[in-house]
Design an enzyme around this catalytic site. Structure first.
Site, PDB file in Angstrom:
ATOM      1  N   ASP A 120       0.843  -1.193   0.000  1.00  0.00           N
ATOM      2  CA  ASP A 120       0.000   0.000   0.000  1.00  0.00           C
ATOM      3  C   ASP A 120       0.891   1.260   0.000  1.00  0.00           C
ATOM      4  OD1 ASP A 120      -2.516   1.178   0.175  1.00  0.00           O
ATOM      5  OD2 ASP A 120      -2.637   1.041   2.371  1.00  0.00           O
ATOM      6  N   HIS A 121       0.514   2.275  -0.793  1.00  0.00           N
ATOM      7  CA  HIS A 121       1.177   3.586  -0.734  1.00  0.00           C
ATOM      8  C   HIS A 121       2.700   3.589  -0.826  1.00  0.00           C
ATOM      9  CE1 HIS A 121      -2.406   5.979   0.075  1.00  0.00           C
ATOM     10  NE2 HIS A 121      -2.802   5.039   0.909  1.00  0.00           N
ATOM     11  N   ASP A 165       1.941   5.560  -5.107  1.00  0.00           N
ATOM     12  CA  ASP A 165       1.188   6.754  -4.735  1.00  0.00           C
ATOM     13  C   ASP A 165       1.945   8.011  -5.151  1.00  0.00           C
ATOM     14  OD1 ASP A 165      -0.089   8.860  -3.585  1.00  0.00           O
ATOM     15  OD2 ASP A 165      -0.055   8.089  -1.542  1.00  0.00           O
ATOM     16  N   GLU A 225      -2.945   6.337  -7.858  1.00  0.00           N
ATOM     17  CA  GLU A 225      -3.949   7.260  -7.310  1.00  0.00           C
ATOM     18  C   GLU A 225      -3.975   8.559  -8.099  1.00  0.00           C
ATOM     19  OE1 GLU A 225      -4.010   7.456  -3.031  1.00  0.00           O
ATOM     20  OE2 GLU A 225      -4.586   9.563  -3.001  1.00  0.00           O
ATOM     21  N   HIS A 250      -8.609   9.097   4.989  1.00  0.00           N
ATOM     22  CA  HIS A 250      -7.842   8.095   5.735  1.00  0.00           C
ATOM     23  C   HIS A 250      -7.941   8.303   7.248  1.00  0.00           C
ATOM     24  CE1 HIS A 250      -5.241   7.748   1.982  1.00  0.00           C
ATOM     25  NE2 HIS A 250      -5.379   6.487   2.308  1.00  0.00           N
ATOM     26  N   HIS A 310      -9.961   4.262  -0.634  1.00  0.00           N
ATOM     27  CA  HIS A 310      -9.163   4.188   0.591  1.00  0.00           C
ATOM     28  C   HIS A 310      -9.948   4.834   1.735  1.00  0.00           C
ATOM     29  CE1 HIS A 310      -4.905   3.443  -1.114  1.00  0.00           C
ATOM     30  NE2 HIS A 310      -5.774   3.175  -2.064  1.00  0.00           N
ATOM     31  N   GLY A 311      -9.500   4.596   2.955  1.00  0.00           N
ATOM     32  CA  GLY A 311     -10.110   5.270   4.111  1.00  0.00           C
ATOM     33  C   GLY A 311     -11.520   4.791   4.396  1.00  0.00           C
ATOM     34  N   THR A 362      -8.137   1.197   9.761  1.00  0.00           N
ATOM     35  CA  THR A 362      -8.312   1.736  11.118  1.00  0.00           C
ATOM     36  C   THR A 362      -9.205   0.876  12.015  1.00  0.00           C
ATOM     37  OG1 THR A 362      -7.985   3.921  10.171  1.00  0.00           O
ATOM     38  CG2 THR A 362      -8.918   3.846  12.388  1.00  0.00           C
TER      39      THR A 362
HETATM   40 ZN   LIG Z   1      -4.650   4.718   1.554  1.00  0.00          ZN
END
Ligand SMILES: [Zn+2]
Length: 273
Positions: free
Chosen positions: A81-82, A103, A133, A172, A200-201, A225
């Site tokens: 990720d990212h 990203d 993204e 996020h 995302h988020g 999260t």
């Molecule tokens: Zn993300």
């Protein structure tokens, strides 16, 4: 079984479900998430974010996750990720990751396109998928930039990316479900491109909207999260309850159970199982 996410996401984009990309931080939550997927006979994506790669080298993590994925009864994709550089993406691919996100959302569009193209070229040669993204998904306290459908169109045409993360009001690291999504913008993006979309988020998204997204061309829903809160808060409770205990593995089973329950709950909302 360990899989590449291109076909998985293409199918999800065209079907009434979406696949969760769960941020995991090691063996405990990875296995909890795989057990949830097996219970629903559903595909799942295990993701490593920047914090987790800073904690444990990506080659060590890749070895653990690929082993778990190979042994799983359902399709499992291992995703970085990212990542923010060619080198980070290359290291993850060497470690067995079957997809990587690049990203470049902080960069001007043309620079984002240029860098993404280089990573796509390398990754595709090795049979690995790439997510990128356009626009920028914000963080709690850092405002994002919503994705322009025309930018998305230009981006996918030039980069040949396998999945595109978009910003439509998702944020996020939200600890409660309070994001206000711009479905009009989503529709316009869906009209402009056929590439599977990624949100995302998603901890911050209400149940009803998660269900709605799963029926759109959104194919991958990133969730971190809510699992981290579940694991961390349960661990704290367990440690407080058993002050005499010092072996950390004794605290894990309850926390793993909570992660599995949260994962199951989200997967059902996404039309799986
Ligand atoms: Zn993300």
């Amino acid at each position: 079984m360990l899989v590449n996410f291109k076909e998985m996401l293409q199918k999800a984009a065209e079907s009434d479900y979406a696949i969760p990309g769960f941020n995991v931080f090691g063996y405990e939550d990875a296995i909890a998430v795989i057990e949830a997927a097996e219970e629903l006979n559903a595909p799942v994506i295990l993701m490593s974010n920047r914090d987790s790669v800073a904690h444990m080298p990506v080659d060590v993590m890749g070895a653990i996750y690929t082993k778990l994925a190979e042994q799983a009864k359902v399709p499992v994709c291992i995703h970085l990720d990212h990542s923010e550089s060619f080198e980070e993406a290359a290291r993850a691919i060497k470690a067995g990751y079957t997809s990587v996100m690049y990203d470049g959302s902080k960069l001007p569009l043309d620079e984002n396109i240029k860098n993404t193209k280089e990573i796509v070229k390398m990754a595709h040669a090795l049979g690995v998928s790439v997510e990128a993204e356009v626009g920028a998904v914000g963080y709690v306290g850092i405002k994002g930039v919503e994705t322009e459908p025309s930018d998305a169109k230009k981006f996918v045409k030039e980069t040949d990316v396998d999945a595109l993360a978009i910003s439509i009001g998702n944020v996020h690291k939200m600890e409660f479900q309070g994001a206000e999504l711009d479905f009009d913008r989503l529709n316009k993006i869906e009209d402009a491109i056929k590439t599977p979309l990624v949100i995302h988020g998603s901890t911050g998204i209400v149940d009803e909207d998660l269900a709605k997204l799963s029926k759109s061309r959104v194919a991958k829903i990133n969730i971190g999260t809510v699992l981290r809160m579940g694991f961390g808060n349960t661990l704290r409770d367990e440690m407080n309850k058993h002050p005499e205990q010092f072996d950390r593995i004794k605290f894990f089973p309850k926390a793993m159970q909570v992660v599995k329950e949260k994962a199951l709950e989200k997967m059902k909302l996404l039309g799986l199982g």
